[in-house]
Design a protein around this motif. Sequence first.
Motif, short mmCIF file in Angstrom:
data_model
loop_
_atom_site.label_atom_id
_atom_site.label_comp_id
_atom_site.label_asym_id
_atom_site.label_seq_id
_atom_site.Cartn_x
_atom_site.Cartn_y
_atom_site.Cartn_z
N HIS A 139 0.82 -1.20 0.00
CA HIS A 139 0.00 0.00 0.00
C HIS A 139 0.86 1.26 0.00
O HIS A 139 0.53 2.25 -0.66
CB HIS A 139 -0.95 0.00 1.20
N ASP A 140 1.97 1.23 0.74
CA ASP A 140 2.88 2.39 0.76
C ASP A 140 3.51 2.64 -0.60
O ASP A 140 3.85 3.78 -0.94
CB ASP A 140 3.98 2.18 1.81
N LEU A 141 3.66 1.58 -1.40
CA LEU A 141 4.19 1.72 -2.76
C LEU A 141 3.11 2.13 -3.76
O LEU A 141 3.42 2.37 -4.93
CB LEU A 141 4.81 0.40 -3.23
N GLY A 142 1.86 2.18 -3.31
CA GLY A 142 0.77 2.49 -4.23
C GLY A 142 0.21 1.28 -4.92
O GLY A 142 -0.41 1.39 -5.98
N ILE A 143 0.40 0.07 -4.31
CA ILE A 143 -0.04 -1.19 -4.90
C ILE A 143 -1.09 -1.82 -4.01
O ILE A 143 -0.95 -1.83 -2.78
CB ILE A 143 1.15 -2.17 -5.05
N THR A 144 -2.14 -2.35 -4.61
CA THR A 144 -3.09 -3.16 -3.87
C THR A 144 -3.10 -4.57 -4.46
O THR A 144 -2.90 -4.75 -5.66
CB THR A 144 -4.52 -2.58 -3.91
N HIS A 145 -3.32 -5.56 -3.60
CA HIS A 145 -3.24 -6.96 -4.03
C HIS A 145 -4.53 -7.44 -4.68
O HIS A 145 -4.54 -8.04 -5.74
CB HIS A 145 -2.88 -7.85 -2.83
N ARG A 146 -5.65 -7.26 -3.99
CA ARG A 146 -7.01 -7.56 -4.48
C ARG A 146 -7.33 -9.06 -4.62
O ARG A 146 -8.38 -9.41 -5.13
CB ARG A 146 -7.30 -6.84 -5.80
N ASP A 147 -6.45 -9.92 -4.13
CA ASP A 147 -6.77 -11.35 -4.13
C ASP A 147 -6.09 -12.05 -2.96
O ASP A 147 -5.55 -13.14 -3.10
CB ASP A 147 -6.35 -12.00 -5.45
N TYR A 202 -15.01 0.93 -5.11
CA TYR A 202 -14.48 0.63 -3.78
C TYR A 202 -13.01 1.00 -3.69
O TYR A 202 -12.29 1.04 -4.69
CB TYR A 202 -14.68 -0.85 -3.45
N ASP A 203 -12.59 1.29 -2.47
CA ASP A 203 -11.18 1.55 -2.19
C ASP A 203 -10.49 0.19 -2.08
O ASP A 203 -10.80 -0.58 -1.17
CB ASP A 203 -11.03 2.34 -0.88
N PRO A 204 -9.56 -0.14 -2.98
CA PRO A 204 -8.95 -1.47 -2.93
C PRO A 204 -8.14 -1.74 -1.68
O PRO A 204 -7.93 -2.89 -1.30
CB PRO A 204 -8.07 -1.49 -4.19
N ARG A 205 -7.71 -0.68 -0.99
CA ARG A 205 -6.95 -0.87 0.25
C ARG A 205 -7.84 -1.42 1.36
O ARG A 205 -7.44 -2.33 2.09
CB ARG A 205 -6.31 0.45 0.69
N THR A 206 -9.05 -0.87 1.49
CA THR A 206 -9.95 -1.37 2.54
C THR A 206 -10.44 -2.77 2.19
O THR A 206 -10.75 -3.56 3.09
CB THR A 206 -11.14 -0.42 2.75
N ASN A 207 -10.50 -3.08 0.91
CA ASN A 207 -10.86 -4.45 0.50
C ASN A 207 -9.74 -5.42 0.90
O ASN A 207 -10.00 -6.53 1.38
CB ASN A 207 -11.10 -4.51 -1.00
N SER A 211 -9.96 -8.69 3.53
CA SER A 211 -9.45 -10.02 3.20
C SER A 211 -8.48 -10.51 4.27
O SER A 211 -8.48 -11.70 4.62
CB SER A 211 -8.76 -10.00 1.83
N LEU A 212 -7.65 -9.62 4.80
CA LEU A 212 -6.77 -10.00 5.90
C LEU A 212 -7.57 -10.47 7.11
O LEU A 212 -7.18 -11.42 7.79
CB LEU A 212 -5.88 -8.81 6.30
N ASN A 268 -18.72 -1.48 7.39
CA ASN A 268 -18.64 -0.10 6.91
C ASN A 268 -17.17 0.21 6.59
O ASN A 268 -16.34 0.32 7.49
CB ASN A 268 -19.17 0.86 7.96
N ALA A 269 -16.87 0.34 5.31
CA ALA A 269 -15.47 0.52 4.90
C ALA A 269 -14.84 1.76 5.53
O ALA A 269 -13.65 1.76 5.85
CB ALA A 269 -15.38 0.61 3.37
N LYS A 270 -15.63 2.82 5.72
CA LYS A 270 -15.08 4.05 6.29
C LYS A 270 -14.71 3.88 7.76
O LYS A 270 -13.86 4.61 8.27
CB LYS A 270 -16.07 5.19 6.12
N SER A 271 -15.37 2.94 8.43
CA SER A 271 -15.10 2.70 9.85
C SER A 271 -14.10 1.57 10.07
O SER A 271 -13.66 1.36 11.20
CB SER A 271 -16.40 2.37 10.58
#
Length: 286
Positions: A139-147, A202-207, A211-212, A268-271
């Motif tokens: 995420h710090d590199l600007g990358i999201t995994h999404r799987d 959707y924000d891929p980071r919160t997704n 998943s975690l 709630n993704a925002k929370s």
Amino acid sequence: MNVKETLTSREFLRLADFLSSNGYRLGPKIGEGTYSSVRIAERTRDGEILAVKMINKRNAKKKYVTKFLPRELEISTLVNHPNIIFTHDVLYQGESVYIMMDYAGKGDLLQLINTCGSLSEEDAKRMFREMTEAVKYLHDLGITHRDLKCENILIMRDKRVTVSDFGFSRLYLDQQRNAVMCQTYCGSRAYASPELLRGLPYDPRTNDIWSLGVILFIMICGKMPFDDRNIKELLKKQVSEGISIPDTVKERISSRCLELIHQILEPNAKSRIKIWNILQSDWLKT
């Protein structure tokens, strides 16, 4: 449906010759993906055992070849973190791509849980900390995994866990380094967040964080938190009913761990708790 590897004897020999000419000796098949198969390979200059992910673009859908595969190749060669599978080399031969990666000598997290059941709290804490540090790095590199899922968490011979498979990954920052919302339905729905399942931007980071949380629940409880056979029922369970921790698990797992699971699997993704707050949580800090 997985694409089965159907190499003829002649094709196998040609492949072995190609890899040999590039410094690798081809070994047995150890896995299979949607558009790929994975084999053992030995690097001849030092005897290092690697895994080679073999992708034949003729067998893949056009969208994968033109969109997802280039992203996977870019990202897998960009990242360098002890808890992310390392890509040593990428080779090209006609319509085939060969990704030379670290070999995970102890398989993946799903295999471990299927064999041993739920993990001890201490083992789960160590492994979860390592995979969360890897995701924060991405995420710090600007990358999201999404799987993110148990099958994509590999276990090395030294018991270190590594995040693997960047087939659905993407850069989520625009040229001004602003976060870009995603709309692509990707990954496994059992690990997908409510916002992704709804089909909304959707924000891929919160997704990734959701998943975690699913992975942590599985490590602690030895089972999936939600039944994914029906998407409408899955969403209802996620949003209205929430997770249910078995009493036998509550008796042996600390309240700090259970609290963190609830904070991550917040519909709630925002929370939902942020990645850096997970690493600073009372459970992971103790």
